[in-house]
Design an enzyme around this catalytic site. Structure first.
Site, PDB file in Angstrom:
ATOM      1  N   TYR A  55       5.503  56.198 100.098  1.00 11.83           N
ATOM      2  CA  TYR A  55       4.009  56.414 100.179  1.00 11.83           C
ATOM      3  C   TYR A  55       3.342  55.924  99.020  1.00 11.83           C
ATOM      4  O   TYR A  55       2.393  55.076  98.847  1.00 11.83           O
ATOM      5  CB  TYR A  55       3.678  57.608 100.606  1.00 11.83           C
ATOM      6  CG  TYR A  55       2.185  57.894 100.656  1.00 11.83           C
ATOM      7  CD1 TYR A  55       1.253  57.430 101.362  1.00 11.83           C
ATOM      8  CD2 TYR A  55       1.621  59.056  99.706  1.00 11.83           C
ATOM      9  CE1 TYR A  55      -0.133  57.732 101.239  1.00 11.83           C
ATOM     10  CE2 TYR A  55       0.490  59.178  99.425  1.00 11.83           C
ATOM     11  CZ  TYR A  55      -0.523  58.733 100.373  1.00 11.83           C
ATOM     12  OH  TYR A  55      -1.807  58.886 100.250  1.00 11.83           O
ATOM     13  N   LYS A  68       0.617  52.868  98.052  1.00  2.00           N
ATOM     14  CA  LYS A  68      -0.790  53.108  97.783  1.00  2.00           C
ATOM     15  C   LYS A  68      -1.117  52.534  96.368  1.00  2.00           C
ATOM     16  O   LYS A  68      -2.170  51.904  96.103  1.00  2.00           O
ATOM     17  CB  LYS A  68      -1.056  54.456  97.691  1.00  2.00           C
ATOM     18  CG  LYS A  68      -1.232  55.270  98.888  1.00  2.00           C
ATOM     19  CD  LYS A  68      -2.257  54.737 100.078  1.00  2.00           C
ATOM     20  CE  LYS A  68      -3.668  55.004  99.399  1.00  2.00           C
ATOM     21  NZ  LYS A  68      -4.903  54.706 100.386  1.00  2.00           N
ATOM     22  N   THR A 101      -5.044  57.704  96.064  1.00  2.00           N
ATOM     23  CA  THR A 101      -4.517  59.161  96.089  1.00  2.00           C
ATOM     24  C   THR A 101      -4.079  59.295  94.534  1.00  2.00           C
ATOM     25  O   THR A 101      -3.820  58.300  93.805  1.00  2.00           O
ATOM     26  CB  THR A 101      -3.320  59.447  96.781  1.00  2.00           C
ATOM     27  OG1 THR A 101      -2.867  60.310  96.278  1.00  2.00           O
ATOM     28  CG2 THR A 101      -2.477  58.026  96.538  1.00  2.00           C
ATOM     29  N   ASP A 102      -3.964  60.382  93.980  1.00  2.90           N
ATOM     30  CA  ASP A 102      -3.504  60.945  92.662  1.00  2.90           C
ATOM     31  C   ASP A 102      -1.881  60.779  92.493  1.00  2.90           C
ATOM     32  O   ASP A 102      -1.492  60.607  91.664  1.00  2.90           O
ATOM     33  CB  ASP A 102      -3.735  62.284  92.404  1.00  2.90           C
ATOM     34  CG  ASP A 102      -3.265  63.473  93.287  1.00  2.90           C
ATOM     35  OD1 ASP A 102      -2.578  62.965  94.302  1.00  2.90           O
ATOM     36  OD2 ASP A 102      -3.547  64.558  92.997  1.00  2.90           O
ATOM     37  N   GLU A 103      -1.324  60.686  93.638  1.00  2.00           N
ATOM     38  CA  GLU A 103       0.234  60.365  93.687  1.00  2.00           C
ATOM     39  C   GLU A 103       0.664  58.915  92.893  1.00  2.00           C
ATOM     40  O   GLU A 103       1.654  58.777  92.601  1.00  2.00           O
ATOM     41  CB  GLU A 103       0.701  60.458  95.046  1.00  2.00           C
ATOM     42  CG  GLU A 103       0.471  61.708  96.069  1.00  2.00           C
ATOM     43  CD  GLU A 103       1.171  61.975  97.145  1.00  2.00           C
ATOM     44  OE1 GLU A 103       2.232  61.349  97.040  1.00  2.00           O
ATOM     45  OE2 GLU A 103       0.859  63.079  97.650  1.00  2.00           O
TER      46      GLU A 103
HETATM   47  P1  NAD Z   1      -4.553  60.509 108.122  1.00  2.00           P
HETATM   48  O1  NAD Z   1      -3.038  60.071 108.351  1.00  2.00           O
HETATM   49  O2  NAD Z   1      -5.094  61.519 108.581  1.00  2.00           O
HETATM   50  O3  NAD Z   1      -5.432  59.291 108.660  1.00  2.00           O
HETATM   51  C1  NAD Z   1      -5.350  57.766 108.648  1.00  2.00           C
HETATM   52  C2  NAD Z   1      -6.103  57.116 109.638  1.00  2.00           C
HETATM   53  O4  NAD Z   1      -5.836  55.721 109.620  1.00  2.00           O
HETATM   54  C3  NAD Z   1      -5.645  57.569 111.142  1.00  2.00           C
HETATM   55  O5  NAD Z   1      -6.654  57.400 111.883  1.00  2.00           O
HETATM   56  C4  NAD Z   1      -4.698  56.235 111.544  1.00  2.00           C
HETATM   57  O6  NAD Z   1      -4.783  55.912 112.951  1.00  2.00           O
HETATM   58  C5  NAD Z   1      -5.348  55.157 110.839  1.00  2.00           C
HETATM   59  N1  NAD Z   1      -4.368  54.061 110.578  1.00  2.00           N
HETATM   60  C6  NAD Z   1      -3.222  54.156 110.159  1.00  2.00           C
HETATM   61  N2  NAD Z   1      -2.632  52.820 110.339  1.00  2.00           N
HETATM   62  C7  NAD Z   1      -3.813  51.944 110.613  1.00  2.00           C
HETATM   63  C8  NAD Z   1      -3.820  50.458 110.666  1.00  2.00           C
HETATM   64  N3  NAD Z   1      -2.759  49.739 110.544  1.00  2.00           N
HETATM   65  N4  NAD Z   1      -4.970  49.942 110.886  1.00  2.00           N
HETATM   66  C9  NAD Z   1      -6.017  50.896 111.258  1.00  2.00           C
HETATM   67  N5  NAD Z   1      -6.131  52.027 111.097  1.00  2.00           N
HETATM   68  C10 NAD Z   1      -4.869  52.582 110.800  1.00  2.00           C
HETATM   69  O7  NAD Z   1      -5.098  60.180 106.581  1.00  2.00           O
HETATM   70  P2  NAD Z   1      -5.928  61.098 105.674  1.00  2.00           P
HETATM   71  O8  NAD Z   1      -5.114  62.087 105.181  1.00  2.00           O
HETATM   72  O9  NAD Z   1      -7.076  61.277 106.265  1.00  2.00           O
HETATM   73  O10 NAD Z   1      -6.205  60.182 104.484  1.00  2.00           O
HETATM   74  C11 NAD Z   1      -7.020  59.036 104.392  1.00  2.00           C
HETATM   75  C12 NAD Z   1      -6.778  57.951 103.110  1.00  2.00           C
HETATM   76  O11 NAD Z   1      -6.952  59.101 102.097  1.00  2.00           O
HETATM   77  C13 NAD Z   1      -5.497  57.499 102.946  1.00  2.00           C
HETATM   78  O12 NAD Z   1      -5.902  56.231 102.449  1.00  2.00           O
HETATM   79  C14 NAD Z   1      -4.983  58.364 102.155  1.00  2.00           C
HETATM   80  O13 NAD Z   1      -3.913  57.678 101.135  1.00  2.00           O
HETATM   81  C15 NAD Z   1      -5.972  59.031 101.392  1.00  2.00           C
HETATM   82  N6  NAD Z   1      -5.693  60.243 100.537  1.00  2.00           N
HETATM   83  C16 NAD Z   1      -5.417  61.320 101.251  1.00  2.00           C
HETATM   84  C17 NAD Z   1      -5.177  62.501 100.772  1.00  2.00           C
HETATM   85  C18 NAD Z   1      -4.968  63.774 101.510  1.00  2.00           C
HETATM   86  O14 NAD Z   1      -4.659  64.762 100.942  1.00  2.00           O
HETATM   87  N7  NAD Z   1      -4.705  63.717 102.920  1.00  2.00           N
HETATM   88  C19 NAD Z   1      -5.581  62.735  99.325  1.00  2.00           C
HETATM   89  C20 NAD Z   1      -6.002  61.506  98.772  1.00  2.00           C
HETATM   90  C21 NAD Z   1      -6.014  60.407  99.252  1.00  2.00           C
HETATM   91  O1  DAU Z   2      -1.937  64.153  96.511  1.00  4.19           O
HETATM   92  C1  DAU Z   2      -2.610  63.610  97.504  1.00  4.19           C
HETATM   93  C2  DAU Z   2      -1.601  63.424  98.673  1.00  4.19           C
HETATM   94  O2  DAU Z   2      -1.626  64.657  99.054  1.00  4.19           O
HETATM   95  C3  DAU Z   2      -2.005  62.430  99.565  1.00  4.19           C
HETATM   96  O3  DAU Z   2      -2.213  61.361  99.037  1.00  4.19           O
HETATM   97  C4  DAU Z   2      -1.099  62.474 100.854  1.00  4.19           C
HETATM   98  O4  DAU Z   2      -1.824  61.682 101.874  1.00  4.19           O
HETATM   99  C5  DAU Z   2      -1.171  63.954 101.292  1.00  4.19           C
HETATM  100  O5  DAU Z   2      -0.170  64.090 102.571  1.00  4.19           O
HETATM  101  C6  DAU Z   2      -0.751  64.923 100.175  1.00  4.19           C
HETATM  102  O6  DAU Z   2       0.793  64.905  99.893  1.00  4.19           O
HETATM  103  P1  DAU Z   2       1.523  65.814  99.909  1.00  4.19           P
HETATM  104  O7  DAU Z   2       3.095  65.465  99.860  1.00  4.19           O
HETATM  105  O8  DAU Z   2       1.338  66.531  98.214  1.00  4.19           O
HETATM  106  O9  DAU Z   2       1.310  66.825 100.800  1.00  4.19           O
HETATM  107  P2  DAU Z   2       2.158  67.557 101.948  1.00  4.19           P
HETATM  108  O10 DAU Z   2       1.149  68.465 102.570  1.00  4.19           O
HETATM  109  O11 DAU Z   2       3.228  66.979 102.738  1.00  4.19           O
HETATM  110  O12 DAU Z   2       3.184  68.739 100.960  1.00  4.19           O
HETATM  111  C7  DAU Z   2       2.397  69.506  99.989  1.00  4.19           C
HETATM  112  C8  DAU Z   2       3.364  70.300  99.217  1.00  4.19           C
HETATM  113  O13 DAU Z   2       3.992  70.998 100.271  1.00  4.19           O
HETATM  114  C9  DAU Z   2       4.476  69.278  98.927  1.00  4.19           C
HETATM  115  O14 DAU Z   2       4.890  69.887  97.481  1.00  4.19           O
HETATM  116  C10 DAU Z   2       5.495  69.468  99.799  1.00  4.19           C
HETATM  117  C11 DAU Z   2       5.526  70.874 100.059  1.00  4.19           C
HETATM  118  N1  DAU Z   2       5.907  71.046 101.778  1.00  4.19           N
HETATM  119  C12 DAU Z   2       5.188  70.233 102.535  1.00  4.19           C
HETATM  120  C13 DAU Z   2       5.735  70.416 103.941  1.00  4.19           C
HETATM  121  C14 DAU Z   2       5.085  69.378 104.997  1.00  4.19           C
HETATM  122  C15 DAU Z   2       6.633  72.220 102.134  1.00  4.19           C
HETATM  123  O15 DAU Z   2       7.163  72.848 101.202  1.00  4.19           O
HETATM  124  N2  DAU Z   2       7.176  72.289 103.319  1.00  4.19           N
HETATM  125  C16 DAU Z   2       6.493  71.311 104.210  1.00  4.19           C
HETATM  126  O16 DAU Z   2       7.055  71.642 105.629  1.00  4.19           O
END
Ligand code: NAD
Ligand code: DAU
Length: 349
Positions: A156, A160, A130-132
């Site tokens: 988190y 990562k 992730t970019d975080e």
């Molecule tokens: P998600 O939470 O939707 O899915 C995570 C999956 O991992 C789920 O299916 C869960 O059951 C599985 N999992 C969790 N713990 C596990 C374990 N111990 N063993 C096996 N499986 C397990 O997540 P996502 O949003 O699809 O993100 C997927 C990946 O991409 C993550 O590594 C996240 O850090 C990365 N990522 C997410 C975003 C985003 O915006 N969602 C952006 C950049 C990177």
């Molecule tokens: O940047 C990549 C990341 O983006 C991924 O690595 C993470 O897995 C993914 O969850 C996401 O993280 P964020 O914290 O940016 O996403 P989230 O959707 O939780 O929040 C987006 C923005 O909105 C953040 O500034 C917090 C705000 N927010 C979020 C929620 C859930 C609110 O204001 N209200 C809310 O209820």
């Protein structure tokens, strides 16, 4: 190619699994997922009967199980997405993030090393990050590049970041072929409704309050999930081993602007009066340690592998809202927890 994809029942993983199962019929795809609250096999039910697809319920934090899976399926490639992914949950329960993201990733690396160490040829460990990990940018025009120093600020992103360091350590120490990508915020179908966009779509449908953290001026760079899956495909096949690629949407929005756009588009799609959903906006206490801004410089991926995002945000958000409106059953199952009762019966708790 016996390709293990971890976390393939989650949001991004399900789109990656679908892409690889359909685009590469010659690969055997093994989807390993623990089916936590975030894992939902309904996300991939359209491809689960494909002859090149196998599902394994497994926990990456279980080293013995990872050793068996890598050996039993003669795994030659890994795309690792399994993770705890929600920042708010990491604030209330940091240790599960250490267990899955740091220990789980390390276990997977170790199991691959043991199986592959006598012949690295044709093997690849792709770590999806992730970019975080880069921390928080000010409200200006600076951007994260692949050379930005790591500065994670939530449990988190720290977990990562730790996993990214372990992947690089296995590359430098053991010469394991690895690639890493760090992506910005994804949106699209099958996104779990605890994250901003799907939570707010669900709340707008049900006329529930929209909890905006702090002032709402925090900025995120949004990418449509299928574009991320396409970038992963490109990096998996063309990325240089040991390298990191940033993936972004060139699409920065402050939360409040994004939320107001979401409200307007949904009012129009739901036949509501202009401005009706905006009245649901409710400013609440800020997230602890809330990162102000993320923005990705995706120049390396564009210049070296030719990838750019394909979808404009207006089109992507419209497609996303339409998906949630036509898949109300999916939303209901996820918000009520019904999907978990079903899988617990089928695969055991
Ligand atoms: P998600 O939470 O939707 O899915 C995570 C999956 O991992 C789920 O299916 C869960 O059951 C599985 N999992 C969790 N713990 C596990 C374990 N111990 N063993 C096996 N499986 C397990 O997540 P996502 O949003 O699809 O993100 C997927 C990946 O991409 C993550 O590594 C996240 O850090 C990365 N990522 C997410 C975003 C985003 O915006 N969602 C952006 C950049 C990177
Ligand atoms: O940047 C990549 C990341 O983006 C991924 O690595 C993470 O897995 C993914 O969850 C996401 O993280 P964020 O914290 O940016 O996403 P989230 O959707 O939780 O929040 C987006 C923005 O909105 C953040 O500034 C917090 C705000 N927010 C979020 C929620 C859930 C609110 O204001 N209200 C809310 O209820």
């Amino acid at each position: 190619m016996n390709l293990l994809i971890t976390g393939g029942a989650g949001f991004i993983g399900s789109h990656v699994v679908r892409r690889f199962v359909t685009q590469y019929p010659e690969y055997n795809i093994i989807n390993l997922d623990k089916l936590t609250y975030a894992g939902n096999l309904e996300n991939i039910k359209d491809i689960d009967q494909s002859p090149n697809y196998t599902f394994v319920k497994g926990d990456i934090a279980d080293l013995e199980q990872m050793r068996s899976v890598i050996k039993d399926y003669n795994v030659t490639g890994v795309i690792h997405l399994a993770a705890e992914s929600h920042v708010d949950r990491s604030i209330t329960d940091p240790l599960i993030f250490v267990r899955t993201n740091l220990i789980g990733t390390s276990n997977l690396l170790q199991a691959c090393k043991e199986a592959w160490k006598d012949n690295w040829e044709g093997k690849l460990f792709y770590h999806v990050s992730t970019d975080e990990v880069y921390g928080s940018l000010p409200l200006d025009d600076s951007m994260f590049t692949e050379n930005t120093a790591y500065d994670p600020r939530s449990p988190y992103s720290a977990s990562k970041a730790g996993s990214d360091h372990m992947v690089r350590a296995f590359f430098h120490t053991y010469h394991m072929p690895v690639v890493i990508s760090n992506c910005s915020n994804n949106y699209g179908p099958n996104h779990f409704p605890e994250k901003l966009i799907p939570l707010f779509i669900n709340n707008i449908i049900n006329k529930k309050p929209l909890p905006v953290y702090g002032s709402g001026e925090n900025v995120r760079d949004w990418l449509y999930v299928e574009d991320h899956a396409r970038a992963i495909d490109d990096i998996f096949h063309k990325g240089i081993h040991g390298e990191t690629y940033n993936i972004g949407g060139h699409n920065e929005w402050s939360n409040i602007d994004l939320i107001k756009t979401l409200c307007a588009v949904m009012d129009s799609k739901l036949g509501r009066e202009v401005g009706e959903s905006e009245k649901l906006i409710s400013y609440v206490t800020d997230r602890a340690g809330h990162d102000m801004r993320y923005a990705i410089d995706g120049g390396k991926l564009q210049d070296e592998l030719g990838w750019t995002p394909s979808l404009q945000f207006e089109e992507g958000i419209s497609k996303t809202i339409d998906w949630y409106l036509t898949n109300q059953d999916w939303l209901d199952n996820v918000t009520s927890g019904t999907y978990q009762e079903y899988y617990n019966k089928q695969y055991g708790k």
